[in-house]
Design a protein around this motif. Sequence first.
Motif, PDB file in Angstrom:
ATOM      1  N   VAL A 149       0.852  -1.191   0.000  1.00  0.00           N
ATOM      2  CA  VAL A 149       0.000   0.000   0.000  1.00  0.00           C
ATOM      3  C   VAL A 149       0.887   1.239   0.000  1.00  0.00           C
ATOM      4  O   VAL A 149       1.682   1.440   0.917  1.00  0.00           O
ATOM      5  CB  VAL A 149      -0.927   0.017   1.230  1.00  0.00           C
ATOM      6  N   ILE A 150       0.769   2.053  -1.035  1.00  0.00           N
ATOM      7  CA  ILE A 150       1.524   3.313  -1.112  1.00  0.00           C
ATOM      8  C   ILE A 150       0.539   4.470  -1.008  1.00  0.00           C
ATOM      9  O   ILE A 150      -0.408   4.566  -1.789  1.00  0.00           O
ATOM     10  CB  ILE A 150       2.335   3.422  -2.409  1.00  0.00           C
ATOM     11  N   ASN A 151       0.784   5.331  -0.059  1.00  0.00           N
ATOM     12  CA  ASN A 151      -0.100   6.460   0.222  1.00  0.00           C
ATOM     13  C   ASN A 151       0.701   7.755   0.187  1.00  0.00           C
ATOM     14  O   ASN A 151       1.705   7.887   0.889  1.00  0.00           O
ATOM     15  CB  ASN A 151      -0.728   6.265   1.612  1.00  0.00           C
ATOM     16  N   ILE A 152       0.292   8.707  -0.652  1.00  0.00           N
ATOM     17  CA  ILE A 152       0.871  10.055  -0.617  1.00  0.00           C
ATOM     18  C   ILE A 152      -0.050  10.890   0.265  1.00  0.00           C
ATOM     19  O   ILE A 152      -1.180  11.198  -0.106  1.00  0.00           O
ATOM     20  CB  ILE A 152       1.004  10.664  -2.018  1.00  0.00           C
ATOM     21  N   ASP A 153       0.441  11.254   1.450  1.00  0.00           N
ATOM     22  CA  ASP A 153      -0.455  11.802   2.468  1.00  0.00           C
ATOM     23  C   ASP A 153       0.359  12.542   3.524  1.00  0.00           C
ATOM     24  O   ASP A 153       1.501  12.180   3.810  1.00  0.00           O
ATOM     25  CB  ASP A 153      -1.221  10.648   3.130  1.00  0.00           C
ATOM     26  N   ALA A 154      -0.247  13.565   4.111  1.00  0.00           N
ATOM     27  CA  ALA A 154       0.379  14.265   5.231  1.00  0.00           C
ATOM     28  C   ALA A 154       0.199  13.501   6.535  1.00  0.00           C
ATOM     29  O   ALA A 154       0.889  13.767   7.519  1.00  0.00           O
ATOM     30  CB  ALA A 154      -0.220  15.666   5.371  1.00  0.00           C
ATOM     31  N   HIS A 155      -0.728  12.534   6.527  1.00  0.00           N
ATOM     32  CA  HIS A 155      -1.095  11.819   7.752  1.00  0.00           C
ATOM     33  C   HIS A 155      -0.931  10.308   7.578  1.00  0.00           C
ATOM     34  O   HIS A 155      -1.131   9.770   6.493  1.00  0.00           O
ATOM     35  CB  HIS A 155      -2.551  12.120   8.119  1.00  0.00           C
ATOM     36  N   PHE A 156      -0.603   9.625   8.668  1.00  0.00           N
ATOM     37  CA  PHE A 156      -0.524   8.168   8.637  1.00  0.00           C
ATOM     38  C   PHE A 156      -1.902   7.532   8.472  1.00  0.00           C
ATOM     39  O   PHE A 156      -2.038   6.474   7.878  1.00  0.00           O
ATOM     40  CB  PHE A 156       0.102   7.633   9.936  1.00  0.00           C
ATOM     41  N   ASP A 157      -2.933   8.169   9.030  1.00  0.00           N
ATOM     42  CA  ASP A 157      -4.291   7.604   9.043  1.00  0.00           C
ATOM     43  C   ASP A 157      -4.292   6.188   9.627  1.00  0.00           C
ATOM     44  O   ASP A 157      -4.875   5.255   9.066  1.00  0.00           O
ATOM     45  CB  ASP A 157      -4.906   7.603   7.644  1.00  0.00           C
ATOM     46  N   THR A 238      -2.793   5.196  -3.381  1.00  0.00           N
ATOM     47  CA  THR A 238      -3.799   6.176  -2.981  1.00  0.00           C
ATOM     48  C   THR A 238      -3.153   7.523  -2.686  1.00  0.00           C
ATOM     49  O   THR A 238      -2.005   7.583  -2.220  1.00  0.00           O
ATOM     50  CB  THR A 238      -4.596   5.674  -1.754  1.00  0.00           C
ATOM     51  N   ILE A 239      -3.879   8.583  -2.969  1.00  0.00           N
ATOM     52  CA  ILE A 239      -3.415   9.947  -2.698  1.00  0.00           C
ATOM     53  C   ILE A 239      -4.491  10.671  -1.898  1.00  0.00           C
ATOM     54  O   ILE A 239      -5.671  10.625  -2.243  1.00  0.00           O
ATOM     55  CB  ILE A 239      -3.168  10.736  -4.000  1.00  0.00           C
ATOM     56  N   CYS A 240      -4.072  11.331  -0.827  1.00  0.00           N
ATOM     57  CA  CYS A 240      -4.971  12.216  -0.097  1.00  0.00           C
ATOM     58  C   CYS A 240      -4.646  13.648  -0.507  1.00  0.00           C
ATOM     59  O   CYS A 240      -3.493  14.089  -0.364  1.00  0.00           O
ATOM     60  CB  CYS A 240      -4.801  12.038   1.408  1.00  0.00           C
ATOM     61  N   THR A 280      -5.154  -0.295  -9.089  1.00  0.00           N
ATOM     62  CA  THR A 280      -6.117   0.672  -8.549  1.00  0.00           C
ATOM     63  C   THR A 280      -5.406   1.921  -8.054  1.00  0.00           C
ATOM     64  O   THR A 280      -4.345   1.838  -7.437  1.00  0.00           O
ATOM     65  CB  THR A 280      -6.939   0.083  -7.377  1.00  0.00           C
ATOM     66  N   ILE A 281      -6.011   3.060  -8.344  1.00  0.00           N
ATOM     67  CA  ILE A 281      -5.518   4.354  -7.865  1.00  0.00           C
ATOM     68  C   ILE A 281      -6.707   5.103  -7.268  1.00  0.00           C
ATOM     69  O   ILE A 281      -7.725   5.295  -7.953  1.00  0.00           O
ATOM     70  CB  ILE A 281      -4.900   5.200  -8.995  1.00  0.00           C
ATOM     71  N   SER A 282      -6.614   5.499  -6.022  1.00  0.00           N
ATOM     72  CA  SER A 282      -7.685   6.302  -5.424  1.00  0.00           C
ATOM     73  C   SER A 282      -7.171   7.691  -5.092  1.00  0.00           C
ATOM     74  O   SER A 282      -5.993   7.864  -4.748  1.00  0.00           O
ATOM     75  CB  SER A 282      -8.252   5.630  -4.163  1.00  0.00           C
ATOM     76  N   ILE A 283      -8.054   8.672  -5.222  1.00  0.00           N
ATOM     77  CA  ILE A 283      -7.737  10.057  -4.868  1.00  0.00           C
ATOM     78  C   ILE A 283      -8.822  10.533  -3.912  1.00  0.00           C
ATOM     79  O   ILE A 283     -10.001  10.594  -4.272  1.00  0.00           O
ATOM     80  CB  ILE A 283      -7.668  10.965  -6.102  1.00  0.00           C
ATOM     81  N   ALA A 284      -8.418  10.846  -2.681  1.00  0.00           N
ATOM     82  CA  ALA A 284      -9.377  11.110  -1.608  1.00  0.00           C
ATOM     83  C   ALA A 284      -9.374  12.568  -1.154  1.00  0.00           C
ATOM     84  O   ALA A 284      -8.412  13.307  -1.374  1.00  0.00           O
ATOM     85  CB  ALA A 284      -9.060  10.211  -0.404  1.00  0.00           C
ATOM     86  N   GLU A 285     -10.476  12.939  -0.510  1.00  0.00           N
ATOM     87  CA  GLU A 285     -10.615  14.178   0.270  1.00  0.00           C
ATOM     88  C   GLU A 285     -10.794  15.455  -0.546  1.00  0.00           C
ATOM     89  O   GLU A 285     -10.655  16.552  -0.006  1.00  0.00           O
ATOM     90  CB  GLU A 285      -9.431  14.361   1.237  1.00  0.00           C
ATOM     91  N   THR A 286     -11.118  15.350  -1.845  1.00  0.00           N
ATOM     92  CA  THR A 286     -11.511  16.556  -2.571  1.00  0.00           C
ATOM     93  C   THR A 286     -12.858  17.020  -2.019  1.00  0.00           C
ATOM     94  O   THR A 286     -13.829  16.266  -2.022  1.00  0.00           O
ATOM     95  CB  THR A 286     -11.618  16.283  -4.079  1.00  0.00           C
ATOM     96  N   ASN A 287     -12.911  18.261  -1.550  1.00  0.00           N
ATOM     97  CA  ASN A 287     -14.095  18.774  -0.859  1.00  0.00           C
ATOM     98  C   ASN A 287     -14.558  20.077  -1.521  1.00  0.00           C
ATOM     99  O   ASN A 287     -14.066  21.165  -1.193  1.00  0.00           O
ATOM    100  CB  ASN A 287     -13.757  19.005   0.619  1.00  0.00           C
ATOM    101  N   PRO A 288     -15.492  19.986  -2.479  1.00  0.00           N
ATOM    102  CA  PRO A 288     -15.934  21.178  -3.214  1.00  0.00           C
ATOM    103  C   PRO A 288     -16.516  22.272  -2.331  1.00  0.00           C
ATOM    104  O   PRO A 288     -16.499  23.456  -2.714  1.00  0.00           O
ATOM    105  CB  PRO A 288     -16.997  20.616  -4.171  1.00  0.00           C
TER     106      PRO A 288
END
Length: 309
Positions: A149-157, A238-240, A280-288
């Motif tokens: 699991v590779i995550n580009i993120d400011a947080h460990f979650d 995944t990218i946050c 699979t590639i996920s992109i999370a937390e886009t908040n319009p």
Amino acid sequence: MYKLAQRELWTGRIDSETDEKQFRHFQTIQFRNIKEESNESRHGVGILGYAVDKGVELNKGRLGASEGPNAIKQNFANLPVVRECAVYDYGNVEHDHETLEETQQEFGHYVATSIQRHNQTFLLGGGHDIAYAQYLGTREAYPDASIGVINIDAHFDTREEGKSTSGTSFRQILEEDNNADYLVLGIQQGGNTQGLFDYAEEKNIGYVYSDELLHQISPPIKDKIERFIHDHDVIMFTICMDVIDSAFAPGVSANAVLGLFPHVVLELAKRIIPNEKVSTISIAETNPKYDVDNRTAKLTAHFFHHFIL
């Protein structure tokens, strides 16, 4: 709850109605029902939205990420087609179950279906609880594989909550699966408690600080990524969007100070996505709800545009 794609989202400028070299994605997108059987060979790209911010709510974040998938699709629709690749919009999953875990299980099953049908599956969030759902689908599709699991993120979650939230996905994965490992790129010291760093050491979680990625990706970091990919059968990427500095991505659930520049994220992704192990590639937390001039939705759409192989 599964909802079919909204065709009205896919609109844009028409430069030509006959010359395919001038087409934009809204002119070539195809619509499918993920629940319907398909006998086609594995090809193209599947898109599935996770229109859920229940995990963000449980994690005490800013609500609005459930609107993210449609905003991303709208901005992606008008971008030019630069590669001959069939792209299918499968619509979105919304949260209407009693628990978030049930929604994640539903979404995960659809993810597994898309993996079986397509060379790439793009998952658009929604909160970062999408990552646990993404994992469930990846594990269903690859029951015996070693998953990296590779995550580009400011947080460990990797919070310990006893239930799913947008801040628990990767702890859930590590606690449930002895055949999975975790690498995080972009960690901020100010965004994680000492307890989370201790857990990272306990679980041998690999991580790179955001400060190490400010201007360029050094050879040791490139080697770290390449070794991690080499050591696993399947890569879940995944990218946050909260990893990116708020000057470029204000519309997220937890906006970042001293975050990464978008081009650094693109460069990191170029080290990961072209590998055939990444399905699979996920992109999370886009908040319009908190976006400015669609800045974050546009950036997410451009990421997606660049990531198509």
